[in-house]
Write a protein that holds these residues in place. Sequence first.
Motif, PDB file in Angstrom:
ATOM      1  N   SER A  46       0.827  -1.207   0.000  1.00 55.91           N
ATOM      2  CA  SER A  46       0.000   0.000   0.000  1.00 55.91           C
ATOM      3  C   SER A  46       0.865   1.263   0.000  1.00 55.91           C
ATOM      4  N   ALA A  47       0.499   2.194  -0.880  1.00 62.80           N
ATOM      5  CA  ALA A  47       1.235   3.464  -0.938  1.00 62.80           C
ATOM      6  C   ALA A  47       1.107   4.227   0.372  1.00 62.80           C
ATOM      7  N   SER A  48      -0.054   4.155   1.014  1.00 65.69           N
ATOM      8  CA  SER A  48      -0.219   4.879   2.279  1.00 65.69           C
ATOM      9  C   SER A  48       0.687   4.292   3.366  1.00 65.69           C
ATOM     10  N   GLU A  49       0.892   2.985   3.353  1.00 70.08           N
ATOM     11  CA  GLU A  49       1.804   2.367   4.312  1.00 70.08           C
ATOM     12  C   GLU A  49       3.245   2.765   4.013  1.00 70.08           C
ATOM     13  N   ARG A  50       3.591   2.840   2.739  1.00 64.16           N
ATOM     14  CA  ARG A  50       4.950   3.273   2.383  1.00 64.16           C
ATOM     15  C   ARG A  50       5.167   4.730   2.787  1.00 64.16           C
ATOM     16  N   LEU A  51       4.126   5.550   2.669  1.00 69.69           N
ATOM     17  CA  LEU A  51       4.231   6.940   3.148  1.00 69.69           C
ATOM     18  C   LEU A  51       4.444   6.973   4.660  1.00 69.69           C
ATOM     19  N   ARG A  52       3.778   6.095   5.382  1.00 70.91           N
ATOM     20  CA  ARG A  52       4.005   5.997   6.830  1.00 70.91           C
ATOM     21  C   ARG A  52       5.445   5.589   7.103  1.00 70.91           C
ATOM     22  N   GLY A  53       5.981   4.703   6.269  1.00 72.17           N
ATOM     23  CA  GLY A  53       7.377   4.290   6.415  1.00 72.17           C
ATOM     24  C   GLY A  53       8.330   5.454   6.233  1.00 72.17           C
ATOM     25  N   VAL A  54       8.017   6.317   5.263  1.00 69.54           N
ATOM     26  CA  VAL A  54       8.843   7.511   5.054  1.00 69.54           C
ATOM     27  C   VAL A  54       8.775   8.408   6.282  1.00 69.54           C
ATOM     28  N   SER A  55       7.585   8.562   6.852  1.00 72.36           N
ATOM     29  CA  SER A  55       7.475   9.414   8.045  1.00 72.36           C
ATOM     30  C   SER A  55       8.239   8.811   9.222  1.00 72.36           C
ATOM     31  N   TRP A  56       8.293   7.488   9.314  1.00 66.46           N
ATOM     32  CA  TRP A  56       9.100   6.849  10.355  1.00 66.46           C
ATOM     33  C   TRP A  56      10.585   7.055  10.104  1.00 66.46           C
ATOM     34  N   ALA A  57      10.964   7.224   8.844  1.00 71.17           N
ATOM     35  CA  ALA A  57      12.375   7.431   8.515  1.00 71.17           C
ATOM     36  C   ALA A  57      12.906   8.731   9.117  1.00 71.17           C
ATOM     37  N   TYR A  58      12.019   9.699   9.353  1.00 72.33           N
ATOM     38  CA  TYR A  58      12.441  10.942   9.997  1.00 72.33           C
ATOM     39  C   TYR A  58      12.904  10.701  11.430  1.00 72.33           C
ATOM     40  N   ARG A  59      12.463   9.602  12.025  1.00 71.21           N
ATOM     41  CA  ARG A  59      12.740   9.339  13.435  1.00 71.21           C
ATOM     42  C   ARG A  59      14.011   8.539  13.670  1.00 71.21           C
ATOM     43  N   VAL A  60      14.639   8.047  12.614  1.00 69.91           N
ATOM     44  CA  VAL A  60      15.853   7.247  12.791  1.00 69.91           C
ATOM     45  C   VAL A  60      17.078   8.150  12.803  1.00 69.91           C
ATOM     46  N   GLU A  61      18.181   7.578  13.201  1.00 68.37           N
ATOM     47  CA  GLU A  61      19.439   8.309  13.226  1.00 68.37           C
ATOM     48  C   GLU A  61      19.859   8.659  11.801  1.00 68.37           C
ATOM     49  N   PRO A  62      20.327   9.874  11.563  1.00 68.93           N
ATOM     50  CA  PRO A  62      20.748  10.252  10.212  1.00 68.93           C
ATOM     51  C   PRO A  62      21.931   9.447   9.679  1.00 68.93           C
ATOM     52  N   SER A  63      22.599   8.703  10.532  1.00 64.89           N
ATOM     53  CA  SER A  63      23.737   7.888  10.095  1.00 64.89           C
ATOM     54  C   SER A  63      23.306   6.479   9.692  1.00 64.89           C
ATOM     55  N   ASP A  64      22.018   6.200   9.738  1.00 65.72           N
ATOM     56  CA  ASP A  64      21.511   4.858   9.438  1.00 65.72           C
ATOM     57  C   ASP A  64      21.543   4.588   7.940  1.00 65.72           C
ATOM     58  N   SER A  65      22.497   3.804   7.499  1.00 68.95           N
ATOM     59  CA  SER A  65      22.672   3.580   6.066  1.00 68.95           C
ATOM     60  C   SER A  65      21.589   2.679   5.475  1.00 68.95           C
ATOM     61  N   GLU A  66      20.994   1.802   6.274  1.00 71.57           N
ATOM     62  CA  GLU A  66      19.932   0.940   5.760  1.00 71.57           C
ATOM     63  C   GLU A  66      18.686   1.754   5.405  1.00 71.57           C
ATOM     64  N   VAL A  67      18.322   2.690   6.255  1.00 71.54           N
ATOM     65  CA  VAL A  67      17.159   3.530   5.973  1.00 71.54           C
ATOM     66  C   VAL A  67      17.474   4.465   4.811  1.00 71.54           C
ATOM     67  N   LEU A  68      18.691   4.980   4.755  1.00 75.76           N
ATOM     68  CA  LEU A  68      19.102   5.812   3.625  1.00 75.76           C
ATOM     69  C   LEU A  68      18.941   5.048   2.315  1.00 75.76           C
ATOM     70  N   THR A  69      19.404   3.818   2.278  1.00 80.95           N
ATOM     71  CA  THR A  69      19.281   2.990   1.078  1.00 80.95           C
ATOM     72  C   THR A  69      17.821   2.728   0.736  1.00 80.95           C
ATOM     73  N   ALA A  70      17.000   2.473   1.743  1.00 84.53           N
ATOM     74  CA  ALA A  70      15.570   2.229   1.499  1.00 84.53           C
ATOM     75  C   ALA A  70      14.889   3.478   0.946  1.00 84.53           C
ATOM     76  N   LEU A  71      15.248   4.647   1.453  1.00 86.77           N
ATOM     77  CA  LEU A  71      14.663   5.890   0.932  1.00 86.77           C
ATOM     78  C   LEU A  71      15.103   6.144  -0.508  1.00 86.77           C
ATOM     79  N   LEU A  72      16.364   5.898  -0.795  1.00 85.47           N
ATOM     80  CA  LEU A  72      16.858   6.066  -2.163  1.00 85.47           C
ATOM     81  C   LEU A  72      16.186   5.086  -3.115  1.00 85.47           C
ATOM     82  N   ASP A  73      15.939   3.871  -2.648  1.00 87.97           N
ATOM     83  CA  ASP A  73      15.206   2.904  -3.466  1.00 87.97           C
ATOM     84  C   ASP A  73      13.779   3.381  -3.724  1.00 87.97           C
ATOM     85  N   ALA A  74      13.171   3.981  -2.712  1.00 90.77           N
ATOM     86  CA  ALA A  74      11.813   4.517  -2.897  1.00 90.77           C
ATOM     87  C   ALA A  74      11.819   5.645  -3.928  1.00 90.77           C
ATOM     88  N   VAL A  75      12.821   6.503  -3.878  1.00 86.87           N
ATOM     89  CA  VAL A  75      12.917   7.592  -4.859  1.00 86.87           C
ATOM     90  C   VAL A  75      13.069   7.023  -6.261  1.00 86.87           C
TER      91      VAL A  75
END
Length: 161
Positions: A46-75
Amino acid sequence: AGLALVGIGAGIGYTLRSNRSEIAQLRGEVSTMRQLVALSLLQQQSASERLRGVSWAYRVEPSDSEVLTALLDAVNRDPNINVRLAAVDALHAFAANSLAGQRVLESLENQTAPIVQVAIIDLLVDLKEGKAGPELRKLQENASIDNGVRQRAQWALERLE
């Protein structure tokens, strides 16, 4: 009486020190939980769930390379333009990561939606990605690209030089 006070003080100090380590451990667990929630939601159908995932990405440490990679994959790969836009916006938090600027620049050439292209151009300016010049010039000179994107590329070139 003095020895009793020293003993009581040492006991309180020991208790506070052990509480600090417990608090640090809890913070680490919460950080890991935020990362797992963000990564899990970014992989949902679901796109709405993926949007929730993006909003959760704001809450992680900026040094988290796994979330960075997931966001880049989403882009780069998400079929929903709103998810891609939200992911570009969330990448602002990863400005300190040197990998972010290069990977965002690489994703610019894969984008076809003008609004996502403009968002990526703005992100490149915010990241002060000096290597973006050739790609921005290519966009600016391409007559088949949306005129608004070409103007934003020109604006970005002026900011980055």
